[in-house]
Design a protein around this motif. Structure first.
Motif, mmCIF file in Angstrom:
data_model
loop_
_atom_site.group_PDB
_atom_site.id
_atom_site.type_symbol
_atom_site.label_atom_id
_atom_site.label_comp_id
_atom_site.label_asym_id
_atom_site.label_seq_id
_atom_site.Cartn_x
_atom_site.Cartn_y
_atom_site.Cartn_z
ATOM 1 N N ARG A 151 0.877 -1.174 0.000
ATOM 2 C CA ARG A 151 0.000 0.000 0.000
ATOM 3 C C ARG A 151 0.916 1.226 0.000
ATOM 4 O O ARG A 151 2.130 1.113 0.209
ATOM 5 N N ASP A 152 0.347 2.383 -0.217
ATOM 6 C CA ASP A 152 1.150 3.610 -0.221
ATOM 7 C C ASP A 152 1.955 3.693 1.090
ATOM 8 O O ASP A 152 1.401 3.475 2.166
ATOM 9 N N PRO A 153 3.258 3.987 0.989
ATOM 10 C CA PRO A 153 4.073 4.002 2.210
ATOM 11 C C PRO A 153 3.832 5.216 3.102
ATOM 12 O O PRO A 153 4.297 5.248 4.237
ATOM 13 N N ASP A 154 3.117 6.204 2.599
ATOM 14 C CA ASP A 154 2.965 7.462 3.327
ATOM 15 C C ASP A 154 1.812 7.351 4.341
ATOM 16 O O ASP A 154 0.651 7.239 3.961
ATOM 17 N N PRO A 155 2.135 7.404 5.652
ATOM 18 C CA PRO A 155 1.092 7.282 6.673
ATOM 19 C C PRO A 155 0.074 8.425 6.613
ATOM 20 O O PRO A 155 -1.044 8.283 7.114
ATOM 21 N N GLU A 156 0.454 9.529 6.006
ATOM 22 C CA GLU A 156 -0.460 10.675 5.914
ATOM 23 C C GLU A 156 -1.590 10.411 4.921
ATOM 24 O O GLU A 156 -2.639 11.036 4.980
ATOM 25 N N LYS A 157 -1.308 9.492 3.971
ATOM 26 C CA LYS A 157 -2.334 9.217 2.958
ATOM 27 C C LYS A 157 -3.287 8.161 3.484
ATOM 28 O O LYS A 157 -2.897 7.029 3.737
ATOM 29 N N LYS A 158 -4.529 8.548 3.673
ATOM 30 C CA LYS A 158 -5.512 7.601 4.207
ATOM 31 C C LYS A 158 -6.113 6.822 3.036
ATOM 32 O O LYS A 158 -7.102 7.215 2.448
ATOM 33 N N VAL A 159 -5.452 5.731 2.685
ATOM 34 C CA VAL A 159 -5.920 4.931 1.546
ATOM 35 C C VAL A 159 -6.888 3.872 2.055
ATOM 36 O O VAL A 159 -6.579 3.138 2.995
ATOM 37 N N ASP A 160 -8.049 3.773 1.425
ATOM 38 C CA ASP A 160 -9.021 2.744 1.792
ATOM 39 C C ASP A 160 -8.467 1.379 1.364
ATOM 40 O O ASP A 160 -8.051 1.207 0.217
ATOM 41 N N PRO A 161 -8.460 0.396 2.286
ATOM 42 C CA PRO A 161 -7.895 -0.924 1.949
ATOM 43 C C PRO A 161 -8.608 -1.634 0.788
ATOM 44 O O PRO A 161 -8.087 -2.621 0.260
ATOM 45 N N ILE A 162 -9.748 -1.134 0.367
ATOM 46 C CA ILE A 162 -10.417 -1.706 -0.804
ATOM 47 C C ILE A 162 -9.528 -1.513 -2.043
ATOM 48 O O ILE A 162 -9.641 -2.209 -3.039
ATOM 49 N N ASN A 163 -8.607 -0.524 -1.946
ATOM 50 C CA ASN A 163 -7.755 -0.178 -3.085
ATOM 51 C C ASN A 163 -6.415 -0.911 -3.130
ATOM 52 O O ASN A 163 -5.600 -0.640 -3.990
ATOM 53 N N TYR A 164 -6.155 -1.763 -2.152
ATOM 54 C CA TYR A 164 -4.915 -2.557 -2.223
ATOM 55 C C TYR A 164 -5.207 -3.964 -1.705
ATOM 56 O O TYR A 164 -6.379 -4.305 -1.461
ATOM 57 N N SER A 165 -4.162 -4.760 -1.575
ATOM 58 C CA SER A 165 -4.357 -6.146 -1.159
ATOM 59 C C SER A 165 -4.594 -6.196 0.350
ATOM 60 O O SER A 165 -3.671 -6.370 1.137
ATOM 61 N N SER A 166 -5.839 -6.042 0.732
ATOM 62 C CA SER A 166 -6.210 -5.940 2.155
ATOM 63 C C SER A 166 -5.945 -7.253 2.892
ATOM 64 O O SER A 166 -6.281 -8.329 2.398
ATOM 65 N N GLY A 167 -5.363 -7.132 4.073
ATOM 66 C CA GLY A 167 -5.099 -8.321 4.891
ATOM 67 C C GLY A 167 -3.718 -8.911 4.665
ATOM 68 O O GLY A 167 -3.215 -9.659 5.495
ATOM 69 N N GLY A 168 -3.103 -8.573 3.543
ATOM 70 C CA GLY A 168 -1.718 -8.992 3.306
ATOM 71 C C GLY A 168 -0.795 -8.189 4.226
ATOM 72 O O GLY A 168 -1.239 -7.254 4.900
ATOM 73 N N PRO A 169 0.502 -8.550 4.259
ATOM 74 C CA PRO A 169 1.417 -7.885 5.190
ATOM 75 C C PRO A 169 1.840 -6.482 4.744
ATOM 76 O O PRO A 169 3.024 -6.201 4.555
ATOM 77 N N THR A 170 0.840 -5.604 4.563
ATOM 78 C CA THR A 170 1.145 -4.203 4.283
ATOM 79 C C THR A 170 1.687 -3.572 5.573
ATOM 80 O O THR A 170 1.424 -4.079 6.668
ATOM 81 N N TRP A 171 2.434 -2.484 5.456
ATOM 82 C CA TRP A 171 3.163 -1.964 6.621
ATOM 83 C C TRP A 171 2.244 -1.598 7.793
ATOM 84 O O TRP A 171 2.629 -1.725 8.954
ATOM 85 N N ASN A 172 1.014 -1.181 7.461
ATOM 86 C CA ASN A 172 0.123 -0.715 8.525
ATOM 87 C C ASN A 172 -0.427 -1.852 9.381
ATOM 88 O O ASN A 172 -1.011 -1.604 10.428
ATOM 89 N N VAL A 173 -0.273 -3.111 8.939
ATOM 90 C CA VAL A 173 -0.768 -4.233 9.757
ATOM 91 C C VAL A 173 0.371 -5.188 10.153
ATOM 92 O O VAL A 173 0.124 -6.322 10.562
ATOM 93 N N LEU A 174 1.606 -4.715 10.052
ATOM 94 C CA LEU A 174 2.737 -5.593 10.377
ATOM 95 C C LEU A 174 2.717 -6.041 11.840
ATOM 96 O O LEU A 174 3.124 -7.162 12.157
ATOM 97 N N ASP A 175 2.230 -5.194 12.742
ATOM 98 C CA ASP A 175 2.188 -5.594 14.152
ATOM 99 C C ASP A 175 1.290 -6.816 14.340
ATOM 100 O O ASP A 175 1.593 -7.708 15.138
ATOM 101 N N ILE A 176 0.196 -6.836 13.606
ATOM 102 C CA ILE A 176 -0.711 -7.987 13.691
ATOM 103 C C ILE A 176 -0.035 -9.226 13.118
ATOM 104 O O ILE A 176 -0.062 -10.305 13.705
ATOM 105 N N TRP A 177 0.599 -9.068 11.972
ATOM 106 C CA TRP A 177 1.311 -10.201 11.356
ATOM 107 C C TRP A 177 2.385 -10.744 12.294
ATOM 108 O O TRP A 177 2.565 -11.946 12.409
#
Ligand code: N0T
Length: 528
Positions: free
Chosen positions: A260-286
């Motif tokens: 997903r976009d690496p910029d934390p300032e950009k609020k990208v809806d997960p519908i627009n990327y591979s949701s649930g995969g190990p994107t940086w914003n959910v690495l703690d869960i992974w």
């Protein structure tokens, strides 16, 4: 007579990822290893195609091949396994003196099930598809299916069992579990089975690990609940498969991420990327859900400096060693080798360099040929002969690295008492303020291609590699002291030892250290 028998298989240590002083090393044959890799195209995983793969590795100077092992290929009929491709691959890799990373294309390949056997893909009752937010099947297999986990796990165990027996040499150094898990066009699974779990309590390991109060997913995570729930589902799935495989044969295992976009300032809806995969914003869960996975590796395809550097930053963490297992094959990506090394990368592998005729343009190069290989080969051939020394020194000392920005702007690297200014598009002679000399820039520098990596061997000693850059050292503090080079040595490593070739001086140092070609320099600075 026992002493005359060949060394027992268990004598060759199993590759491992180790950590010390906050740095990581990939240990292969008991010493740090830097993977200079190539990922083959997706459908190159057949014996007939391998002759078109090895020559590309040689042209690149790669030491490792990342190759898919498809579930459909090893278990075309349920319970009947065929490892003939893996056996051919192992044999040829050894012949070509290359290491291997196996990519387990199980139930998930770029989220979809296309590499799963037909008996998995078409049995909708036994292996249900995920249901999207509109109540429609999305095409991705539901990660909540115990039957799918069991079947995927069984095949993976068979693979690791065969590999353990077939590879006492440890030709295979790592295994990727699944490929780019997640889901496009649905944030999570909304099937009745998934809904039931979503309404239940968040697992304890997440509650404790994230410092939350007990509750159901919606209550605990609010607007992020759907995505976090899906990340948990995939991480849990991958953990089940990886743990079972490691119980048989404990090779290092990792996952790769569609980003997903690496910029934390950009609020990208997960519908627009591979949701649930190990994107940086959910690495703690992974991390909490999949402790058998040593890292999540970014698949870098976003053209441009901000994107690539943003991903490198997001995927370099105290609990997530950087490893670039896929990066686009077009020339603009080659320079990120330098910040990758600077961030302690365990490996770097452009995608799709084989001579099968396939190219994934516009993600990568239009054509796989000598011209597209050249910029990557320049880096691999610079570091290849010293990859063991580089990996060892980078494990023991701080590392730094930069790539040329899109606008060619200069950068400064802070090195404690010292700083290094890195500039681009300059001739080897003269200062930029000598305008007359700098009306033109060297040919071929319009597209950013420069980069520099440094290992700080001691406070005043540096090992520097790079190309298409000018590096100027100075004292960080503006006091009365001056800097002088105690020496700038050009050389190379041989059998672990630095082999001195010459000292740089005069024109070679008066205008900074100019890396017009790939160079290896050992520098000692002195203040007086
Ligand atoms: C990658 C590769 C292969 C900025 C693409 C990237 C590989 C998989 N997927 O050739 O399929 O197996 O891991 C997805 C990139 C999405 C578009 C990014 C645009």
């Amino acid at each position: 007579w026992a002493c005359l028998l060949p060394a027992a298989a268990k004598d060759v240590p199993i590759p491992a990822v180790v950590q010390d002083h906050g740095r990581f090393a990939l240990m292969v044959d008991d010493a740090p290893f830097l993977m200079l890799g190539v990922q083959a195209n997706n459908s190159s995983n057949y014996p007939a195609v391998l002759p078109q793969v090895w020559p590309a590795l040689d042209q690149l100077g790669a030491n490792t091949l990342e190759m898919p092992i498809a579930w459909e290929q090893i278990e075309p009929v349920e319970g009947r396994f065929d490892f003939s491709f893996l056996d051919a691959l192992l044999k040829q890799a050894r012949g070509h003196k290359k290491r291997l990373v196996l990519l387990w294309f199980g139930a998930y390949k770029n989220t979809g099930p296309s590499y799963a056997p037909q008996w998995v893909q078409t049995n909708r009752d036994r292996f249900p598809k995920l249901i999207d937010g509109q109540g429609k099947p999305n095409g991705v297999l539901s990660p909540h299916s115990p039957a799918l986990i069991a079947a995927d796990k069984k095949a993976f165990i068979a693979l690791m069992t065969h590999l353990k027996a077939a590879d006492p040499e440890r030709t295979v150094i790592m295994v990727q579990v699944e490929n780019e898990t997640g889901t496009y066009r649905s944030v999570r699974d909304y099937s009745p089975a998934a809904e039931k779990i979503f309404a239940g309590p968040v697992p304890d390991v997440l509650i404790k690990g994230l410092g939350k109060q007990q509750g159901d997913w919606k209550t605990v995570f609010g607007k992020d609940a759907d995505e976090y729930f899906h990340a948990w589902a995939f991480a849990h799935y991958v953990e089940e498969v990886a743990r079972a495989g490691k119980a048989v044969y404990p090779l290092p295992m990792y996952v790769n991420a569609a980003l997903r976009d690496p910029d934390p300032e950009k609020k990208v809806d997960p519908i627009n990327y591979s949701s649930g995969g190990p994107t940086w914003n959910v690495l703690d869960i992974w991390k909490l859900a999949a402790p058998s996975i040593f890292t999540a590796a970014p698949d870098i395809y976003g053209h441009g400096y901000a994107d690539a550097m943003g991903q490198i930053r997001q995927y370099t963490r105290p609990n997530n060693p950087l490893m670039i297992v896929e990066i686009g094959s077009s020339s603009d990506f080659a320079r990120f080798f330098y910040p990758a090394l600077g961030n302690g990368a365990l490996g770097f592998a452009p995608f799709g360099f084989d001579f099968t005729g396939y190219s994934n343009f516009p993600l990568g190069a239009k054509k796989v040929d000598a011209a597209s290989i050249a910029p990557f080969a320049a880096n691999f051939k610079l570091v290849g002969p010293m990859m063991r020394e580089w990996a060892k020194l980078a494990f023991a000392h701080p590392t730094y690295g930069v790539a040329e920005p899109d606008d060619h702007a200069a950068q400064t690297i802070a090195l404690g008492k010292w700083q290094a200014k890195v500039e681009y598009r300059l001739w080897q002679f003269g200062f930029p303020e000598w305008k007359g000399l700098f009306e033109t820039a060297p040919e071929g520098t319009e597209n950013p291609s420069g980069g520099v990596s440094l290992i700080q061997l001691s406070s005043d000693e540096l090992l520097l590699i790079g190309l298409h850059a000018r590096v100027t050292f100075s004292l960080a503090a503006k006091d009365s002291k001056e800097m002088v080079y105690q020496h700038v040595e050009e050389g190379h490593f041989e059998k672990g030892k630095w082999v001195f070739e010459r000292v740089w001086n005069g024109d070679e140092t008066d205008y900074g250290l100019n890396l017009a070609q790939p160079r290896i320099l050992r520098i000692k600075l002195q203040a007086y």
